[in-house]
Write a protein that holds these residues in place. Structure first.
Motif, mmCIF file in Angstrom:
data_model
loop_
_atom_site.group_PDB
_atom_site.id
_atom_site.type_symbol
_atom_site.label_atom_id
_atom_site.label_comp_id
_atom_site.label_asym_id
_atom_site.label_seq_id
_atom_site.Cartn_x
_atom_site.Cartn_y
_atom_site.Cartn_z
ATOM 1 N N HIS A 170 -8.945 -6.272 5.108
ATOM 2 C CA HIS A 170 -9.845 -6.319 6.521
ATOM 3 C C HIS A 170 -8.873 -6.492 7.641
ATOM 4 N N SER A 171 -7.846 -5.918 7.595
ATOM 5 C CA SER A 171 -6.620 -6.030 8.851
ATOM 6 C C SER A 171 -6.141 -4.540 9.009
ATOM 7 N N SER B 94 -0.532 -4.483 10.070
ATOM 8 C CA SER B 94 -0.731 -5.381 11.238
ATOM 9 C C SER B 94 -0.177 -6.770 10.952
ATOM 10 N N ILE B 95 -0.179 -7.118 9.653
ATOM 11 C CA ILE B 95 -0.016 -8.405 9.096
ATOM 12 C C ILE B 95 0.820 -8.223 7.926
ATOM 13 N N SER B 96 1.636 -9.413 7.591
ATOM 14 C CA SER B 96 2.268 -9.490 6.265
ATOM 15 C C SER B 96 1.591 -10.717 5.692
ATOM 16 N N VAL B 97 1.373 -10.829 4.529
ATOM 17 C CA VAL B 97 0.682 -11.954 3.913
ATOM 18 C C VAL B 97 1.611 -12.174 2.545
ATOM 19 N N SER B 98 1.901 -13.573 2.309
ATOM 20 C CA SER B 98 2.769 -13.934 1.110
ATOM 21 C C SER B 98 2.072 -15.110 0.477
ATOM 22 N N VAL C 136 1.115 -14.447 7.602
ATOM 23 C CA VAL C 136 0.431 -15.367 6.896
ATOM 24 C C VAL C 136 0.986 -15.920 5.732
ATOM 25 N N ILE C 137 1.031 -17.131 5.425
ATOM 26 C CA ILE C 137 1.578 -17.751 3.878
ATOM 27 C C ILE C 137 0.187 -18.553 3.346
#
Length: 70
Positions: free
Chosen positions: A26-27, A31-35, A54-55
């Motif tokens: 939904h991004s 645009s974002i990196s998630v871990s 984002v963690i």
């Protein structure tokens, strides 16, 4: 440049991968990196932890990590 970090703490381990998928789905693309910060193979290297926007982790993992740096 300093980037703001958000830590999303989940109470259930099984939700982590679902939350990662939802954030990425939904991004806007790229645009974002998630871990996911969970499991025995998670890095304790601050440079690696600082990379994603984002963690995702659990409260118990976050608590344990904080105790190790105190």
């Amino acid at each position: 440049m300093d980037r703001h970090k958000d830590i999303l703490s989940s109470s259930l381990n099984k939700n982590l991968l679902n939350e990662q998928d939802e954030l990425e789905t939904h991004s806007k693309p790229d645009s974002i990196s998630v871990s996911v910060f969970f499991g025995g193979d998670r890095s304790s290297d601050p440079r690696v932890i600082a990379e994603p926007n984002v963690i995702l982790t659990t409260y118990s993992v976050l608590t344990a990590a904080c105790k190790n740096i105190s």
